[in-house]
Each structure stands twice: as structure tokens, then as C-alpha cells.
Enzyme design. Structure first.
Site, PDB file in Angstrom:
ATOM      1  N   PRO A  89       0.821  -1.226   0.000  1.00  0.00           N
ATOM      2  CA  PRO A  89       0.000   0.000   0.000  1.00  0.00           C
ATOM      3  C   PRO A  89       0.852   1.272   0.000  1.00  0.00           C
ATOM      4  O   PRO A  89       0.327   2.359  -0.255  1.00  0.00           O
ATOM      5  CB  PRO A  89      -0.848  -0.119   1.274  1.00  0.00           C
ATOM      6  N   ARG A 154      -4.164  -8.724 -20.394  1.00  0.00           N
ATOM      7  CA  ARG A 154      -5.126  -8.393 -21.454  1.00  0.00           C
ATOM      8  C   ARG A 154      -4.534  -7.469 -22.518  1.00  0.00           C
ATOM      9  O   ARG A 154      -5.082  -7.343 -23.605  1.00  0.00           O
ATOM     10  CB  ARG A 154      -6.416  -7.806 -20.859  1.00  0.00           C
ATOM     11  N   ASP A 169     -11.199   1.259 -25.270  1.00  0.00           N
ATOM     12  CA  ASP A 169     -11.915   1.241 -24.001  1.00  0.00           C
ATOM     13  C   ASP A 169     -11.436   2.351 -23.066  1.00  0.00           C
ATOM     14  O   ASP A 169     -10.550   3.131 -23.395  1.00  0.00           O
ATOM     15  CB  ASP A 169     -11.829  -0.134 -23.329  1.00  0.00           C
TER      16      ASP A 169
HETATM   17 CL1  6GU Z   1      -0.433  -3.800  -3.203  1.00  0.00          CL
HETATM   18  N1  6GU Z   1      -1.206  -4.439  -0.785  1.00  0.00           N
HETATM   19  C1  6GU Z   1      -1.983  -4.300   0.301  1.00  0.00           C
HETATM   20  N2  6GU Z   1      -1.784  -5.093   1.358  1.00  0.00           N
HETATM   21  N3  6GU Z   1      -2.944  -3.398   0.379  1.00  0.00           N
HETATM   22  C2  6GU Z   1      -3.136  -2.621  -0.682  1.00  0.00           C
HETATM   23  C3  6GU Z   1      -2.367  -2.719  -1.852  1.00  0.00           C
HETATM   24  C4  6GU Z   1      -1.381  -3.658  -1.854  1.00  0.00           C
HETATM   25  N4  6GU Z   1      -2.795  -1.808  -2.731  1.00  0.00           N
HETATM   26  C5  6GU Z   1      -3.793  -1.182  -2.130  1.00  0.00           C
HETATM   27  N5  6GU Z   1      -4.006  -1.649  -0.897  1.00  0.00           N
END
Ligand code: 6GU
Length: 239
Positions: A89, A154, A169
């Protein structure tokens, strides 16, 4: 394209790669995917992959050794330099432009943690990319890596039967998709716009482009901030 995933939960990938377009793409050889449980690379007796943080504090961290060794194992005998992608994250926010960039690579390696964070030396010395798929927290990187894989696969040559669909798209032209209709022309009094029934392709293209622009302005004005508008588009926005 070759894809390697390093995860402690390889079973999570079952199903996703075995259906629909991804399955067909794998069967046609557009990509090969190998899921590796990096616990098997732990060089300690109990196959531990995580440990307490130096300095104290709650939570465990993934240790460098099993991950470094697993990456070395999956890169040996491959002539090319892989992108080594940590799912976190804290990473760069993922988008279609990023997907297009990754689709040009020969080899992607995804590192997925679950619960734990990563020892900083994995970031520093191993990883080429850190990716987040959005501003919310998941329990692990697995689902996020599947999102990235799907969006990249894709785009690989030959994967979408109808080649135009990848290019027309949403997002590939920086705009959201225009409204679309199928039969019937009148459903419970709700009518398909006349222009779409006109057979005039130039007018239809213009209508679609204009509706894309209008929809983007209403729903995602942020997408227009970094996009250079054509004179025609500026004119439409004045209307
Ligand atoms: Cl890549 N990992 C985690 N644990 N939470 C996330 C994420 C990744 N991307 C958004 N939230």
C-alpha cells in the site's frame, strides 16, 4: 511474457488464472505463470520467513533471505532482466499507463506479503517497482497482484480477440467510455439515441467522443487535468 509470483499463499491464485480470457491467453502461450511458495527457500529448520522488528514494536517482518533466494532461483537461466514488483500500500498508485509499461516487459516477478511488512533491504536491493492498487488496505498483496496481472495480460498481443477493444476502451485514450446500447432500439419506452441508428459513421464517432468527454467531465474531472484537449474537445466543453 513470463510471470513469477512469490507468495506464501499460492492456492489463492487457483481459479483466477484458470478461467475466461486469462486461461485462453495462457493456453495460447501469450504468457506463462509460475507461483512459488517462498517458504520453501527459508534456510532455517522451521522454515520461518518472518521475524520480529529490530527496535521493537508490534508485527512481524518478512526476512530478506527467503525472498532473495527465491528471486535468484526464478531468475536463474533467464537471460533477461526482470521487473521485480513489491505489492504494498506504500507503492506507486497503479493505473492504465503503468499497465501499458509493464506489458512491454519480458519477465515480471511479483512479491506478495501477507499481514507482515518487508525488511527494508528487500526494497533497497532487490525490488525495481513498488505498486499499490489504490488508497485502501488489503490483508495481503495477493489480490492486488492478480489485479495487476489481469490488467497487463489483457494488453499482450493476441489476448483480446477484438484488437480494437483494448485501444478504444476506458482510459487508453484518457477518457471514460461513452454510453453503449444493444437491441432493442426501444426497450419499455427507453430509446436508443437516433444518431446510433443513422448509419452515419462520422456522426456516430463524433457523438461517442463527445459523450466520452462529457462523462469524464461529470464523473472523473481529475482525468482531464493532465490531458491536453484538442480544439474540438474544448469547443464541446463550451457547449
Ligand atoms: Cl499492493 N497491498 C496491500 N496489502 N494493500 C493494498 C495494496 C497492496 N494496494 C492497495 N491496498
Amino acid at each position: 511474457m513470463r510471470i513469477d509470483v512469490l507468495s506464501l499463499f499460492p492456492e489463492m491464485y487457483k481459479g483466477v488464472l484458470e478461467h475466461s480470457i486469462l486461461k485462453k491467453a495462457a493456453d495460447n502461450g501469450a504468457f506463462t505463470c509460475r507461483i512459488t511458495d517462498f517458504r520453501q527457500y527459508a534456510d532455517n529448520k522451521h522454515q520461518r520467513v518472518d521475524d520480529y522488528t529490530y527496535g521493537g514494536g508490534a508485527g512481524m517482518l518478512l526476512m530478506p533471505q527467503p525472498i532473495f533466494d527465491a528471486v535468484e532461483a526464478v531468475t536463474k537461466d533467464t537471460g533477461t532482466k526482470p521487473r521485480i514488483i513489491m505489492m504494498t500500500p506504500q507503492g506507486t498508485r497503479y493505473n492504465q499507463r503503468y499497465a501499458e509499461e509493464l506489458a512491454k516487459e519480458d519477465h515480471l516477478i511479483f512479491l506478495c506479503g501477507h499481514y507482515e511488512g518487508f525488511d527494508e533491504r528487500i526494497r533497497q536491493s532487490l525490488v525495481t517497482d513498488e505498486i499499490s492498487i489504490g488508497d485502501y488496505v488489503l490483508t495481503g498483496g495477493e489480490l492486488a497482484s492478480m489485479v495487476v496481472m489481469d490488467s497487463v495480460i489483457r494488453l499482450l498481443p493476441g489476448v483480446l480477440g477484438n484488437e480494437v477493444s483494448a485501444h478504444t476502451d476506458s482510459f487508453s485514450n484518457g477518457l471514460l467510455e461513452h454510453p453503449q446500447y444493444t437491441r432493442p432500439a426501444d426497450f419499455r419506452g427507453m430509446k436508443v439515441p437516433d444518431v446510433l441508428l443513422s448509419g452515419n459513421h462520422k456522426l456516430i464517432e463524433e457523438w461517442r467522443h463527445k459523450e466520452s468527454l462529457r462523462r469524464t467531465l461529470m464523473r472523473r474531472p481529475d482525468l482531464l487535468e493532465n490531458r491536453i484537449l484538442t480544439d474540438k474537445e474544448k469547443e464541446w466543453l463550451q457547449e
